[in-house]
Design a protein around this motif. Structure first.
Motif, PDB file in Angstrom:
ATOM      1  N   LYS A  31      -3.142  -5.850  -7.111  1.00 46.24           N
ATOM      2  CA  LYS A  31      -4.418  -5.599  -7.784  1.00 46.24           C
ATOM      3  C   LYS A  31      -5.536  -6.383  -7.106  1.00 46.24           C
ATOM      4  O   LYS A  31      -6.637  -5.853  -6.881  1.00 46.24           O
ATOM      5  CB  LYS A  31      -4.293  -5.983  -9.268  1.00 46.24           C
ATOM      6  N   GLU A  36      -8.934  -1.417  -7.520  1.00 45.89           N
ATOM      7  CA  GLU A  36      -8.465  -0.367  -8.436  1.00 45.89           C
ATOM      8  C   GLU A  36      -7.240   0.317  -7.828  1.00 45.89           C
ATOM      9  O   GLU A  36      -7.347   1.045  -6.838  1.00 45.89           O
ATOM     10  CB  GLU A  36      -9.579   0.654  -8.683  1.00 45.89           C
ATOM     11  N   GLY A  38      -5.448   2.728  -8.818  1.00 49.41           N
ATOM     12  CA  GLY A  38      -5.483   4.186  -8.876  1.00 49.41           C
ATOM     13  C   GLY A  38      -6.141   4.821  -7.659  1.00 49.41           C
ATOM     14  O   GLY A  38      -5.845   5.972  -7.308  1.00 49.41           O
ATOM     15  N   ASP A  39      -7.027   4.076  -6.997  1.00 46.53           N
ATOM     16  CA  ASP A  39      -7.665   4.597  -5.789  1.00 46.53           C
ATOM     17  C   ASP A  39      -6.679   4.754  -4.636  1.00 46.53           C
ATOM     18  O   ASP A  39      -6.990   5.400  -3.638  1.00 46.53           O
ATOM     19  CB  ASP A  39      -8.803   3.670  -5.337  1.00 46.53           C
ATOM     20  N   SER A  41      -3.347   5.656  -5.319  1.00 44.72           N
ATOM     21  CA  SER A  41      -2.204   6.308  -5.958  1.00 44.72           C
ATOM     22  C   SER A  41      -1.570   7.372  -5.073  1.00 44.72           C
ATOM     23  O   SER A  41      -2.264   8.175  -4.435  1.00 44.72           O
ATOM     24  CB  SER A  41      -2.638   6.957  -7.272  1.00 44.72           C
ATOM     25  N   GLN A  44      -2.542  11.126  -5.013  1.00 40.56           N
ATOM     26  CA  GLN A  44      -3.511  11.767  -4.116  1.00 40.56           C
ATOM     27  C   GLN A  44      -2.839  12.748  -3.153  1.00 40.56           C
ATOM     28  O   GLN A  44      -3.498  13.609  -2.572  1.00 40.56           O
ATOM     29  CB  GLN A  44      -4.279  10.707  -3.320  1.00 40.56           C
ATOM     30  N   TYR A 151       2.811   3.556  -5.812  1.00 42.68           N
ATOM     31  CA  TYR A 151       3.402   4.198  -6.984  1.00 42.68           C
ATOM     32  C   TYR A 151       3.915   3.112  -7.911  1.00 42.68           C
ATOM     33  O   TYR A 151       4.068   1.958  -7.531  1.00 42.68           O
ATOM     34  CB  TYR A 151       4.514   5.181  -6.588  1.00 42.68           C
ATOM     35  N   ASN A 152       4.153   3.494  -9.135  1.00 40.75           N
ATOM     36  CA  ASN A 152       4.665   2.575 -10.135  1.00 40.75           C
ATOM     37  C   ASN A 152       6.095   2.964 -10.471  1.00 40.75           C
ATOM     38  O   ASN A 152       6.492   4.117 -10.277  1.00 40.75           O
ATOM     39  CB  ASN A 152       3.790   2.618 -11.386  1.00 40.75           C
TER      40      ASN A 152
END
Length: 167
Positions: A31, A36, A38-39, A41, A44, A151-152
């Motif tokens: 982080k 961010e 998600g930018d 991720s 995409q 990814y998570n």
């Protein structure tokens, strides 16, 4: 469904207890590094290779007997390999589209060149794409010179999930 999840993860306690702090710390460092998340991720890539044939390249002793069969990649074919193979496939001159890692420990850094021929393998990451767990080792973010997608991973542990989701 919930009961099946509990049963499938019932023996994960040792792993979770051993890695919880590392996963959370690495996630926090991701982080800090990326901002961010998600930018970056992997989402995409959704539909980017829609209907394209894909070869998933795992690691193991048989790879050395079969990798040469993959050298002449047909046009439009996508190669996805585990990061552990990086040095080997790069030494062969393979055209791998994506390398993937889930490792959170320092071993992921050693695997880039383990058994390689002495090249600067980090230099070879320029122009390569990595798909990595957001809790991967933070030095990976600093050393990888190409594109990175994150990814998570669902960890069957409320504390880890809560801490990572808060970030």
């Amino acid at each position: 469904e919930q009961e099946m999840w509990k049963r499938s993860t019932s023996n994960d306690g040792t792993t979770i207890n051993s890695w919880r702090k590392t996963w959370i710390d690495n996630y926090r460092k991701a982080k800090t590094h990326f901002g961010e998340l998600g930018d970056f991720s992997v989402g995409q890539l959704h539909n980017k290779h829609l209907h394209a044939p894909v070869v998933l390249i795992g690691s193991g002793p048989h790879l050395r007997y079969n990798a040469d069969k993959l050298k002449d990649k047909p046009k439009g074919m996508i190669y996805i390999s585990c990061l552990h193979n990086f040095h080997y496939l790069e030494d062969l001159g393979m055209d791998v589209d994506y390398y993937v890692t889930l490792d959170s420990g320092e071993i992921v850094l050693e695997e880039i060149s383990e058994g390689g021929d002495g090249k600067d393998y980090w230099e070879l990451t320029r122009g390569k794409t990595l798909i990595a767990y957001a809790g991967s080792h933070p030095d990976l973010w600093k050393k990888w010179q190409g594109k990175i997608y994150l990814y998570n991973v669902p960890v069957p542990d409320e504390e880890t999930t809560r801490e990572c989701e808060a970030l």
